[in-house]
Design an enzyme around this catalytic site. Structure first.
Site, short mmCIF file in Angstrom:
data_model
loop_
_atom_site.label_atom_id
_atom_site.label_comp_id
_atom_site.label_asym_id
_atom_site.label_seq_id
_atom_site.Cartn_x
_atom_site.Cartn_y
_atom_site.Cartn_z
N LYS A 65 0.85 -1.20 0.00
CA LYS A 65 0.00 0.00 0.00
C LYS A 65 0.88 1.24 0.00
O LYS A 65 1.75 1.41 0.86
CB LYS A 65 -0.89 -0.04 1.25
CG LYS A 65 -2.08 0.86 1.22
CD LYS A 65 -2.95 0.57 2.44
CE LYS A 65 -4.17 1.43 2.48
NZ LYS A 65 -4.87 1.29 3.78
C1 E4P Z 1 -8.29 2.40 3.70
O1 E4P Z 1 -7.48 1.61 3.32
C2 E4P Z 1 -8.21 3.10 4.98
O2 E4P Z 1 -7.59 2.25 5.91
C3 E4P Z 1 -9.54 3.42 5.58
O3 E4P Z 1 -10.60 2.97 4.80
C4 E4P Z 1 -9.66 4.77 6.17
O4 E4P Z 1 -10.94 4.88 6.74
P1 E4P Z 1 -11.33 6.06 7.76
O5 E4P Z 1 -11.49 7.30 6.97
O6 E4P Z 1 -12.61 5.61 8.38
O7 E4P Z 1 -10.19 6.17 8.74
#
Ligand code: E4P
Length: 218
Positions: A87
């Site tokens: 990622k």
């Molecule tokens: C995606 O990979 C992120 O980890 C995540 O969806 C972020 O979500 P949030 O905005 O609820 O922290």
């Protein structure tokens, strides 16, 4: 549509896996910290524990912000387990790193996407997944679902194979609306998945069927 769970909590991951509908996991440094997983070695071990719990892709985020650092960290993450997806942040360095990994057939997830232009770049760099954060856009009075819709149109126009991973999903209607638009994947907390089970008419119907069945057995 693939269902990923967005957490580093092993109990929640196991519960979603037990339902039989889980296709993968996404995490980020904040989700790791929330579970008290800190320090490089503990974090790497936790990724392996997650991979051993589920069958699908597990996104593991690099922390470096420079190209060389991202490559070093990404290669280390990819070597951990065959289910790991590297990622990468949506930056100039992140896009360069995405191209580097896609050229080597290592799966990538470009994260923190907030515009259609960023999603277009991620696809051009050969990302496996691009992660538009719809909940965080909604948080600032901007229509997150509209961004998913725009990216769907752009990817379909050109046949990009990058999968739209609707991220920052907060609740069941985000999941349903992403499915209507045609997001390839959604990632959200356990509650956004389990909430899909609920309908009061289902509960009333079951209670009625049980009561009527029992009448015949008295
Ligand atoms: C995606 O990979 C992120 O980890 C995540 O969806 C972020 O979500 P949030 O905005 O609820 O922290």
């Amino acid at each position: 549509m693939k269902f990923f769970i967005d957490t580093a909590n092993l109990k929640d991951i196991a519960e979603a896996q037990a339902l039989g509908i889980l296709d993968g996991v996404t995490t980020n440094p904040s989700l790791m910290a929330k579970e008290g997983i800190t320090g490089k070695n503990n974090i790497l071990k936790h990724y392996v524990d997650i991979c051993n719990l589920v069958d699908g892709d597990v996104s593991a985020e690099v922390n470096a912000l420079d190209f060389e650092g991202m490559i070093k960290e990404g290669e280390e993450l990819a070597d951990l387990h065959e289910q790991i997806v590297v990622k990468l942040p949506m930056t100039k360095e992140g896009i360069k790193a995405c191209k580097y990994f896609s050229d080597r057939e290592i799966k990538t997830n470009v994260t923190l996407i907030f515009s259609a232009g960023q999603a277009l770049l991620a696809a051009k760099a050969g990302a496996t997944y691009c992660s538009p954060f719809l909940g965080r856009l909604d948080d600032v009075s901007t229509d997150g679902l509209n961004l998913i819709d725009e990216i769907r149109q752009i990817y379909d126009n050109y046949g990009f194979e990058t999968q739209i991973l609707a991220a920052s999903v907060r609740h069941t209607m985000h999941v349903v609306n992403c499915a209507k638009i045609g997001a390839d994947v959604m990632t959200g907390p356990l509650s956004s998945i389990m909430g899909l089970l609920k309908h009061p008419l289902t509960d009333i119907g079951i209670a009625q069927f049980v009561a009527d069945y029992e009448k015949g057995n008295k």
